[in-house]
Design a protein around this motif. Structure first.
Motif, PDB file in Angstrom:
ATOM      1  N   MET A   1       0.848  -1.197   0.000  1.00 38.42           N
ATOM      2  CA  MET A   1       0.000   0.000   0.000  1.00 38.42           C
ATOM      3  C   MET A   1       0.883   1.247   0.000  1.00 38.42           C
ATOM      4  SD  MET A   1      -3.125   0.745   2.660  1.00 38.42           S
ATOM      5  CE  MET A   1      -4.015  -0.778   2.301  1.00 38.42           C
ATOM      6  N   GLU A   2       0.697   2.073  -0.999  1.00 37.47           N
ATOM      7  CA  GLU A   2       1.462   3.326  -1.110  1.00 37.47           C
ATOM      8  C   GLU A   2       0.564   4.325  -1.841  1.00 37.47           C
ATOM      9  OE1 GLU A   2       3.109   6.220  -0.740  1.00 37.47           O
ATOM     10  OE2 GLU A   2       4.719   4.822  -0.161  1.00 37.47           O
ATOM     11  N   LEU A   3       0.085   5.314  -1.111  1.00 35.89           N
ATOM     12  CA  LEU A   3      -0.905   6.221  -1.706  1.00 35.89           C
ATOM     13  C   LEU A   3      -0.278   7.449  -2.349  1.00 35.89           C
ATOM     14  CD1 LEU A   3      -3.760   5.990   0.943  1.00 35.89           C
ATOM     15  CD2 LEU A   3      -3.281   4.562  -1.025  1.00 35.89           C
ATOM     16  N   ARG A   4       1.035   7.602  -2.176  1.00 37.57           N
ATOM     17  CA  ARG A   4       1.695   8.720  -2.864  1.00 37.57           C
ATOM     18  C   ARG A   4       2.001   8.323  -4.304  1.00 37.57           C
ATOM     19  NH1 ARG A   4       4.924   9.499   2.601  1.00 37.57           N
ATOM     20  NH2 ARG A   4       5.064   7.281   2.260  1.00 37.57           N
ATOM     21  N   ASP A   5       2.217   9.312  -5.136  1.00 34.77           N
ATOM     22  CA  ASP A   5       2.657   9.054  -6.506  1.00 34.77           C
ATOM     23  C   ASP A   5       4.017   8.363  -6.474  1.00 34.77           C
ATOM     24  OD1 ASP A   5       0.484  10.333  -7.620  1.00 34.77           O
ATOM     25  OD2 ASP A   5       1.526  12.230  -7.977  1.00 34.77           O
ATOM     26  N   THR A   6       4.240   7.445  -7.409  1.00 38.58           N
ATOM     27  CA  THR A   6       5.599   6.939  -7.619  1.00 38.58           C
ATOM     28  C   THR A   6       6.412   8.092  -8.224  1.00 38.58           C
ATOM     29  OG1 THR A   6       5.128   6.262  -9.872  1.00 38.58           O
ATOM     30  CG2 THR A   6       4.702   4.635  -8.157  1.00 38.58           C
ATOM     31  N   PRO A   7       7.747   8.013  -8.204  1.00 36.08           N
ATOM     32  CA  PRO A   7       8.547   9.095  -8.803  1.00 36.08           C
ATOM     33  C   PRO A   7       8.130   9.359 -10.255  1.00 36.08           C
ATOM     34  CG  PRO A   7       9.972   7.590  -7.594  1.00 36.08           C
ATOM     35  CD  PRO A   7       8.596   6.989  -7.574  1.00 36.08           C
ATOM     36  N   GLU A   8       7.812   8.281 -10.956  1.00 35.37           N
ATOM     37  CA  GLU A   8       7.424   8.410 -12.364  1.00 35.37           C
ATOM     38  C   GLU A   8       6.064   9.117 -12.471  1.00 35.37           C
ATOM     39  OE1 GLU A   8       5.338   7.295 -15.828  1.00 35.37           O
ATOM     40  OE2 GLU A   8       4.990   6.165 -13.994  1.00 35.37           O
ATOM     41  N   GLU A   9       5.108   8.769 -11.591  1.00 37.03           N
ATOM     42  CA  GLU A   9       3.792   9.433 -11.591  1.00 37.03           C
ATOM     43  C   GLU A   9       3.924  10.900 -11.204  1.00 37.03           C
ATOM     44  OE1 GLU A   9       1.338   5.361 -10.328  1.00 37.03           O
ATOM     45  OE2 GLU A   9       1.725   6.907  -8.833  1.00 37.03           O
ATOM     46  N   ALA A  10       4.800  11.150 -10.210  1.00 29.80           N
ATOM     47  CA  ALA A  10       4.996  12.528  -9.746  1.00 29.80           C
ATOM     48  C   ALA A  10       5.565  13.392 -10.862  1.00 29.80           C
ATOM     49  CB  ALA A  10       5.914  12.547  -8.526  1.00 29.80           C
ATOM     50  N   SER A  11       6.442  12.806 -11.651  1.00 24.91           N
ATOM     51  CA  SER A  11       7.051  13.561 -12.738  1.00 24.91           C
ATOM     52  C   SER A  11       6.017  13.839 -13.834  1.00 24.91           C
ATOM     53  CB  SER A  11       8.268  12.777 -13.257  1.00 24.91           C
ATOM     54  OG  SER A  11       8.355  12.834 -14.649  1.00 24.91           O
ATOM     55  N   PHE A  12       5.175  12.843 -14.130  1.00 27.94           N
ATOM     56  CA  PHE A  12       4.097  13.045 -15.099  1.00 27.94           C
ATOM     57  C   PHE A  12       3.146  14.147 -14.620  1.00 27.94           C
ATOM     58  CE2 PHE A  12      -0.278  12.003 -16.431  1.00 27.94           C
ATOM     59  CZ  PHE A  12      -0.135  12.119 -17.803  1.00 27.94           C
ATOM     60  N   ARG A  13       2.789  14.102 -13.327  1.00 27.86           N
ATOM     61  CA  ARG A  13       1.876  15.085 -12.768  1.00 27.86           C
ATOM     62  C   ARG A  13       2.482  16.490 -12.804  1.00 27.86           C
ATOM     63  NH1 ARG A  13      -2.497  14.412  -9.213  1.00 27.86           N
ATOM     64  NH2 ARG A  13      -1.857  12.345  -8.522  1.00 27.86           N
ATOM     65  N   GLY A  14       3.762  16.558 -12.442  1.00 27.18           N
ATOM     66  CA  GLY A  14       4.435  17.858 -12.407  1.00 27.18           C
ATOM     67  C   GLY A  14       4.503  18.499 -13.793  1.00 27.18           C
ATOM     68  N   ASP A  15       4.872  17.693 -14.791  1.00 26.56           N
ATOM     69  CA  ASP A  15       4.952  18.212 -16.161  1.00 26.56           C
ATOM     70  C   ASP A  15       3.580  18.677 -16.641  1.00 26.56           C
ATOM     71  OD1 ASP A  15       7.560  17.513 -16.112  1.00 26.56           O
ATOM     72  OD2 ASP A  15       7.364  15.716 -17.368  1.00 26.56           O
ATOM     73  N   LEU A  16       2.568  17.872 -16.333  1.00 27.77           N
ATOM     74  CA  LEU A  16       1.209  18.182 -16.771  1.00 27.77           C
ATOM     75  C   LEU A  16       0.721  19.477 -16.123  1.00 27.77           C
ATOM     76  CD1 LEU A  16      -1.529  17.557 -18.067  1.00 27.77           C
ATOM     77  CD2 LEU A  16      -1.972  15.943 -16.213  1.00 27.77           C
ATOM     78  N   ARG A  17       1.002  19.620 -14.814  1.00 24.40           N
ATOM     79  CA  ARG A  17       0.531  20.807 -14.102  1.00 24.40           C
ATOM     80  C   ARG A  17       1.148  22.067 -14.713  1.00 24.40           C
ATOM     81  NH1 ARG A  17       0.167  20.552  -7.591  1.00 24.40           N
ATOM     82  NH2 ARG A  17      -1.114  18.762  -8.138  1.00 24.40           N
ATOM     83  N   THR A  18       2.441  21.980 -14.991  1.00 25.62           N
ATOM     84  CA  THR A  18       3.116  23.120 -15.619  1.00 25.62           C
ATOM     85  C   THR A  18       2.525  23.407 -16.993  1.00 25.62           C
ATOM     86  OG1 THR A  18       5.114  22.353 -14.522  1.00 25.62           O
ATOM     87  CG2 THR A  18       5.398  24.006 -16.239  1.00 25.62           C
ATOM     88  N   TRP A  19       2.310  22.338 -17.752  1.00 24.21           N
ATOM     89  CA  TRP A  19       1.759  22.512 -19.095  1.00 24.21           C
ATOM     90  C   TRP A  19       0.383  23.173 -19.044  1.00 24.21           C
ATOM     91  CZ3 TRP A  19      -2.438  20.965 -22.001  1.00 24.21           C
ATOM     92  CH2 TRP A  19      -2.325  21.178 -23.393  1.00 24.21           C
ATOM     93  N   LEU A  20      -0.442  22.738 -18.090  1.00 26.27           N
ATOM     94  CA  LEU A  20      -1.785  23.310 -17.971  1.00 26.27           C
ATOM     95  C   LEU A  20      -1.718  24.795 -17.599  1.00 26.27           C
ATOM     96  CD1 LEU A  20      -3.654  20.380 -16.167  1.00 26.27           C
ATOM     97  CD2 LEU A  20      -4.099  21.212 -18.487  1.00 26.27           C
ATOM     98  N   GLU A  21      -0.832  25.117 -16.659  1.00 26.86           N
ATOM     99  CA  GLU A  21      -0.702  26.521 -16.258  1.00 26.86           C
ATOM    100  C   GLU A  21      -0.372  27.402 -17.453  1.00 26.86           C
ATOM    101  OE1 GLU A  21       2.202  26.628 -13.124  1.00 26.86           O
ATOM    102  OE2 GLU A  21       0.847  25.546 -11.770  1.00 26.86           O
ATOM    103  N   GLU A  22       0.439  26.851 -18.339  1.00 24.81           N
ATOM    104  CA  GLU A  22       0.901  27.667 -19.464  1.00 24.81           C
ATOM    105  C   GLU A  22      -0.049  27.649 -20.653  1.00 24.81           C
ATOM    106  OE1 GLU A  22       4.725  25.979 -20.185  1.00 24.81           O
ATOM    107  OE2 GLU A  22       5.628  26.905 -18.392  1.00 24.81           O
ATOM    108  N   ASN A  23      -0.924  26.636 -20.725  1.00 23.85           N
ATOM    109  CA  ASN A  23      -1.661  26.445 -21.976  1.00 23.85           C
ATOM    110  C   ASN A  23      -3.177  26.573 -21.918  1.00 23.85           C
ATOM    111  OD1 ASN A  23       0.337  25.570 -24.257  1.00 23.85           O
ATOM    112  ND2 ASN A  23       1.045  24.585 -22.370  1.00 23.85           N
TER     113      ASN A  23
END
Lengths: 386, 325
Positions: A1-23
């Motif tokens: 059980m691990e409810l935090r994002d994996t490093p790979e998920e966190a990176s996907f989320r971070g990139d997406l959040r930045t992209w949304l802010e800009e676009n």
């Protein structure tokens, strides 16, 4: 059980959040909802931008132009879209229902012809399932199709079809055997919405907007190649479509509810809330978290076993009733101003619109009555009522 | 993100369900032999060095089995206050504890030793007079302690925050176990009992309330497992998750039991059937510790981002303990 994002998920989320802010275009952000928001060219441009950035069809296989990503990415995508108050891709029906059905039942020609324009928003799809006499009981479909010199000729009427007024294509459930009843004798077709004999009439709703449509088919000629599955095998194909509708819906709804509860809390801070209202706000926050973690449980089971957990079947049922309570509570907090509408109302009439729109939530995409029967019979294993 | 149990955790649940079905009234020594008393206690102290997630599995199963004994009071209430040597005794099964957080103390009939909150610390209370009271829920009696001498200082009062979230979460998990058991009774009955020539589960007046009961249970269970993971990992959202879980699960357990009693008709209303005992545990969980109303009041303060002078209710207030009386 691990409810935090994996490093790979966190990176996907971070990139997406930045992209949304800009676009995300400012004029599309935080829209109160409704069909009209899809009508302008800016929605196609936005959908195209999602596609160009690789965010359309995240879980579609790469061979069909999708991202080949795990379902967790789709869940993260929907959470972040809601957090940014960005609109969805305009191809909601194509991405979630028509596309997966074509992948499951289409020929190689179908896949080559139809899938890519769904992703790029060049073509929009609608769904022709419900009829005036076939709502919850879909097996009552009467729209007819008869094979005549290389074409199916379609006559009949469909209703409650979102996006039909914008659509290029329709996934249509017809009765090809006039002698048949119920689940037998149905045939699933791909119909060109620009063909002669197709007429779309918008249905004005309780909100005053026309989000759904009626579609009338009068002697519409559909090439025999536009068949999904077999003649007479349409029920099985339709169940695949609905499975995908309910499968992808949970996270979109959860993300929408998170946004709604966040707005409710902001409203209460802005306008003040009494002790009883505060108790109900806390209840709705708890309910929203419960839906969220129930979806996580179901998704985790899907990732591990290939089958979603049974608890996922309650998402839509719980969300629809929660959204009705949240929006009504917001009106209560607005007090006498709740009677105002549109631009005369606080926040541009957001809550008044949302509250009226929410009454459809317990009807569309499976009524609460049907969903409770599904839980009772398929999850709890109670004896079948029919 | 992975919200599933490991195969080992699933095996623990299976073991617990089988053991408790065969041994409805296990002793503390038996629980220790199974390794249940030392789940989260460090290896070098004789424990298993696991986490609150494994303890969560046991709380849920012990709740569903209406276990009567000092597991909740020792593991959820007192363990965070115990120094190493006393933890080793708990793991070894030679001591069980309860903590007097309020005037009504749980498991006073079965716990070996009693701790109290006093001033800025938690102390052992030596040789108190114990009075076990009659309670609605006979599987978890409450009592009062009087007199006794303040003994060893066990911990600083700062562990009360940890005790608060552990006990709220443990109660929520027990409530989920209770609700699951009650729903099983109702589904089994509705699937076999016939009236008007049909099994009653066919009627939507019966099946839809059961679908609602399942829905309430699964929502609460998601919150309880979220809270358990938060406690295990020390997540910053732990106080919110624990408050949400207890508020939701206690209410759900009561509601699921009430639906089940209704579905079983006259049978569900009898003393003979297990349902009333599940119902009384659910009511007991709802009334024990912070109520749903209080928890939601605290959540509202946090959500609306308000400054408050009051201590949050997820940290239990030190109890007035009658000393020397």
């Amino acid at each position: 059980m691990e409810l935090r994002d994996t490093p790979e998920e966190a990176s996907f989320r971070g990139d997406l959040r930045t992209w949304l802010e800009e676009n995300v275009p400012a004029e599309l952000r935080g829209h109160r909802g409704g069909a009209a928001r899809f009508d302008g060219p800016e929605m196609r441009a936005w959908s195209r931008a999602l596609y160009d950035a690789g965010y359309a069809g995240l879980t579609w296989p790469e061979e069909y132009g999708g991202g080949g990503a795990p379902y967790t990415h789709q869940a993260i995508f929907l959470e972040e879209i809601a957090r940014a108050e960005a609109p969805p891709h305009i191809g909601v029906i194509g991405l979630g229902m028509a596309g997966p059905t074509i992948m499951a039942y289409g020929t190689e020609e179908h896949k080559a012809r139809y899938l890519a324009p769904i992703l790029s928003a060049e073509e929009i799809w609608c769904q022709g399932f419900s009829e005036p006499g076939a709502g919850s009981d879909l097996a009552g479909v009467r729209t007819s199709s008869r094979l005549e010199d290389g074409h199916f000729v379609v006559d009949g009427q469909k209703v409650w079809s979102s996006f039909a007024h914008l659509s290029d294509w329709c996934i249509l459930l017809t009765r090809s055997d006039p002698e048949s009843t119920r689940h037998a004798g149905l045939t699933y077709l791909i119909v060109n919405m620009h063909a002669p004999g197709v007429e779309v009439r918008p249905l004005t709703q309780i909100t005053g907007e026309a989000e759904f449509n009626e579609i009338f088919f009068t002697g519409v000629r559909v090439p025999a190649d536009n068949l999904l599955g077999e003649v007479g095998g349409g029920w099985q194909v339709a169940m695949t479509t609905l499975l995908h509708e309910r499968g992808t819906l949970g996270f979109a709804l959860q993300a929408a509810l998170e946004m709604q509860v966040r707005k409710l809390i902001a409203l209460a801070r802005d306008r003040g809330a009494d002790q009883l209202q505060r108790d109900r706000i806390a209840r709705e926050w708890i309910e929203m978290q419960a839906v969220r973690f129930t979806n996580y449980r179901s998704l985790s089971a899907l990732m591990k076993t290939g089958l979603p957990g049974p608890e996922g079947s309650i998402s839509k049922l719980v969300w629809s009733e929660a959204n009705q309570r949240v929006t009504k509570l917001a009106l209560e907090i607005l007090g006498p101003d709740a009677a105002l509408a549109d631009d005369n109302a606080p926040y541009g009439g957001y809550w008044q619109y949302q509250q009226l729109r929410s009454r459809g939530n317990t009807i569309e995409a499976g009524t609460s009555e049907v969903l409770r029967s599904i839980v009772a019979e398929r999850v709890l294993g109670l004896p079948k009522s029919r | 993100m992975d919200f599933t149990f490991t195969p080992e955790q699933d095996a623990l649940r299976e073991q617990a369900r089988e053991f408790l079905a065969a041994n409805p009234e296990p002793s503390w020594a038996q629980l220790s032999e199974l390794g249940w008393t030392g789940v989260s206690i460090a290896d070098e102290l004789g424990g298993a060095g696991l986490t609150f997630v494994e303890e969560a599995v046991l709380f849920e199963e012990l709740g569903g089995a209406l276990y009567h004994g000092p597991y909740f009071s020792t593991i959820a209430l007192t363990l965070p206050a115990l120094p190493s040597d006393l933890r080793a005794e708990v793991a070894a099964g030679t001591a069980s504890w309860t903590l007097a957080l309020g005037p009504l103390v749980p498991d006073l009939d079965t716990a070996d030793r009693v701790a109290v909150v006093g001033g800025d610390g938690i102390f052992e209370l030596e040789s108190p007079e114990r009075e076990v009271l009659t309670t609605n829920d006979q599987s978890r009696p409450l009592g009062v302690v009087r007199g006794g001498q303040s003994g060893r200082r066990l911990a600083d009062a700062s562990v009360l925050a940890e005790i608060g979230v552990r006990s709220l979460t443990a109660l929520a998990l027990e409530a989920c176990g209770v609700a699951r058991r009650a729903l099983e009774h109702a589904v089994e009955y509705a699937s076999t009992r016939e009236q008007f020539g049909k099994r009653i589960g066919v009627y939507q007046a019966v099946s839809h309330p059961l679908a609602n009961a399942y829905t309430r249970l699964e929502l609460s269970r998601s919150l309880a497992l979220w809270a358990a993971w938060c406690v295990a990992t020390g997540d910053p959202e732990t106080p919110l998750a624990a408050a949400a879980a207890k508020s939701s699960a206690a209410e759900s357990a009561v509601a699921v039991c009430e639906t089940s009693i209704q579905v079983l008709g006259g049978i569900g209303f009898t003393w003979e059937h297990e349902l009333h005992r599940l119902y009384k545990r659910a009511l007991g969980i709802e009334s024990f510790g912070a109520s749903g109303t209080r928890l939601r009041a605290e959540l509202a303060v946090a959500l609306l981002n308000e400054k408050t002078e009051e201590a949050p209710v997820t940290t239990p207030a030190p109890a007035p303990v009658e000393q020397g009386g």
